[in-house]
Write a protein that holds these residues in place. Sequence first.
Motif, PDB file in Angstrom:
ATOM      1  N   ASP A  85       0.817  -1.213   0.000  1.00  0.00           N
ATOM      2  CA  ASP A  85       0.000   0.000   0.000  1.00  0.00           C
ATOM      3  C   ASP A  85       0.852   1.265   0.000  1.00  0.00           C
ATOM      4  O   ASP A  85       0.488   2.260  -0.629  1.00  0.00           O
ATOM      5  CB  ASP A  85      -0.924   0.013   1.221  1.00  0.00           C
ATOM      6  CG  ASP A  85      -1.903  -1.149   1.213  1.00  0.00           C
ATOM      7  OD1 ASP A  85      -2.407  -1.484   0.116  1.00  0.00           O
ATOM      8  OD2 ASP A  85      -2.148  -1.730   2.284  1.00  0.00           O
ATOM      9  N   LYS A  86       1.984   1.211   0.697  1.00  0.00           N
ATOM     10  CA  LYS A  86       2.809   2.408   0.819  1.00  0.00           C
ATOM     11  C   LYS A  86       4.221   2.007   1.228  1.00  0.00           C
ATOM     12  O   LYS A  86       4.405   1.094   2.036  1.00  0.00           O
ATOM     13  CB  LYS A  86       2.208   3.352   1.869  1.00  0.00           C
ATOM     14  CG  LYS A  86       2.882   4.708   1.989  1.00  0.00           C
ATOM     15  CD  LYS A  86       2.158   5.545   3.052  1.00  0.00           C
ATOM     16  CE  LYS A  86       2.769   6.919   3.197  1.00  0.00           C
ATOM     17  NZ  LYS A  86       2.105   7.707   4.273  1.00  0.00           N
ATOM     18  N   ASP A  88       7.685   4.062   2.531  1.00  0.00           N
ATOM     19  CA  ASP A  88       8.365   5.299   2.910  1.00  0.00           C
ATOM     20  C   ASP A  88       9.848   5.007   3.102  1.00  0.00           C
ATOM     21  O   ASP A  88      10.214   4.003   3.733  1.00  0.00           O
ATOM     22  CB  ASP A  88       7.811   5.863   4.222  1.00  0.00           C
ATOM     23  CG  ASP A  88       6.375   6.339   4.100  1.00  0.00           C
ATOM     24  OD1 ASP A  88       5.988   6.763   2.999  1.00  0.00           O
ATOM     25  OD2 ASP A  88       5.647   6.279   5.110  1.00  0.00           O
ATOM     26  N   SER A 100       8.146   9.033  -0.293  1.00  0.00           N
ATOM     27  CA  SER A 100       6.947   8.262   0.015  1.00  0.00           C
ATOM     28  C   SER A 100       6.251   7.903  -1.287  1.00  0.00           C
ATOM     29  O   SER A 100       6.025   8.769  -2.142  1.00  0.00           O
ATOM     30  CB  SER A 100       6.004   9.067   0.914  1.00  0.00           C
ATOM     31  OG  SER A 100       4.870   8.298   1.269  1.00  0.00           O
ATOM     32  N   SER A 102       2.938   5.527  -2.951  1.00  0.00           N
ATOM     33  CA  SER A 102       1.739   4.733  -2.730  1.00  0.00           C
ATOM     34  C   SER A 102       0.916   4.737  -4.010  1.00  0.00           C
ATOM     35  O   SER A 102       1.242   5.443  -4.977  1.00  0.00           O
ATOM     36  CB  SER A 102       0.918   5.301  -1.562  1.00  0.00           C
ATOM     37  OG  SER A 102       0.521   6.638  -1.839  1.00  0.00           O
ATOM     38  N   LEU A 106       3.512   3.863  -6.622  1.00  0.00           N
ATOM     39  CA  LEU A 106       4.193   2.679  -6.112  1.00  0.00           C
ATOM     40  C   LEU A 106       4.044   1.516  -7.085  1.00  0.00           C
ATOM     41  O   LEU A 106       5.000   0.775  -7.337  1.00  0.00           O
ATOM     42  CB  LEU A 106       3.635   2.307  -4.738  1.00  0.00           C
ATOM     43  CG  LEU A 106       4.207   1.047  -4.085  1.00  0.00           C
ATOM     44  CD1 LEU A 106       5.717   1.139  -3.935  1.00  0.00           C
ATOM     45  CD2 LEU A 106       3.547   0.811  -2.722  1.00  0.00           C
ATOM     46  N   ASN A 159       3.889  -0.313   4.493  1.00  0.00           N
ATOM     47  CA  ASN A 159       2.491  -0.564   4.843  1.00  0.00           C
ATOM     48  C   ASN A 159       1.900  -1.485   3.787  1.00  0.00           C
ATOM     49  O   ASN A 159       2.035  -1.233   2.583  1.00  0.00           O
ATOM     50  CB  ASN A 159       1.693   0.731   4.897  1.00  0.00           C
ATOM     51  CG  ASN A 159       2.085   1.599   6.072  1.00  0.00           C
ATOM     52  OD1 ASN A 159       2.945   2.470   5.943  1.00  0.00           O
ATOM     53  ND2 ASN A 159       1.483   1.363   7.225  1.00  0.00           N
TER      54      ASN A 159
END
Length: 422
Positions: A85-86, A88, A100, A102, A106, A159
């Motif tokens: 999902d993410k 960082d 970052s 997402s 991403l 995440n």
Amino acid sequence: MALLAAPLVLAACSGSPTSAPAAESSAPPSAPPVPTGGIDPSTAFTPVSATTLTTPAPVTGTDGKTHLAYELLLTNASPAPLRLDKVDVLDAGNQNVLLSMSGATLGANSNLIGGDTGDEGTADPSTAGSPIPGSATAVVWLDVTVDGTLPAALTHRVNATMTTPGGDRPLESTVGRVDVSTAKAPVLGPVMAGGPWYASDGCCVDDTHHRRGLAPINGKLLVPQRYAIDWYLLDDQHRAWTGDPSKLTSDPSKLTSYYAYDKPALAAADGVVVDATDGFAETTSAPNPPPLPPIKETVGNHVTVMIAPGVYLLYAHFKTGTVAVKTGQTVKRGDVLGHIGSSGNSTAPHLHFQVMTEGTFFPTDSTPFAFDCFTVNGQVTERIWDDVLGLQPDPVLPYGASTDTSRHRAQMPLDRNVITFC
């Protein structure tokens, strides 16, 4: 006399009682405290494990920022699918977020190992954000830019969502701590004279075949062309070639239609030639890219120069019969090494240049470099892949002129910059 002398010698070697060393303490050495239960409270099982393929090494680009280009491998250690999902990237010291990613960003900058890397526009948008199957590994392509103080180390906060029979389970893990290299990128002289030279497929953020050239070599995953640049000479109309495009790639004699063809390539620093190879035929794309050559012919006619321990300059795809140096020869900055051609895994005349950690292209790691002086003429504004550069109906490249007339010093040209060496 000898028997009498012996006690005198022994007496001379023995110290007085007041100078005798103190007896060693019998107390055990102090040990660091052991966490309650024997395990640090921060220890946890993580469904995601992480590693990096290289030590991130800093280089200043023409945007004035410090770039750290590297790859993060994320393995789903569980049997359940895991959706990223993410991701960082953090300064491991102060925990500031440096990058970052997402959503679609991403998805466009990650792929499964062995899957489509998305290089040269081949990514399938429908697969963006696809989950990592159980026991599979994905690579995240990272270009971290730093404006201020360079961090000593980086870490990664991931995440993700795990799909389980009981429903989706959100997860967060901080993984993959890696030190940042303290080595300085070598600052080099020109690799060709003058300009304007188009830096194609360069560093750092675009999905080029150099940046995303992940290769399993001798049992190890490598990105051997991470910072490589393909150089094309342009004319004052921003053309890399002139003539009939239907003949440019089907007739080897038309290689001369490219402005870079047969131009001399120069030693960018003093060094020793560790490899000088000639005799491979030149190739063309007619009208499709030629088949991949055997691995030993990938860089075609080429020269490799060692300028320091573990620092090698590779000049690839020279014109047949033009390699001007021999293995073991000492060269000085500015010496002619060979002439630009299209041998090996090449679809059009250009100079492939990069810095390597080994004296051979396979296997090696690719590290950053900078040039001591150049100006930025402008930027090619649209992505045109090397494979079809000579197949455009119009040879004029889409171009935006630069308003910056200053000389760039100790910087690396970024992807699609058009520059002139001082």
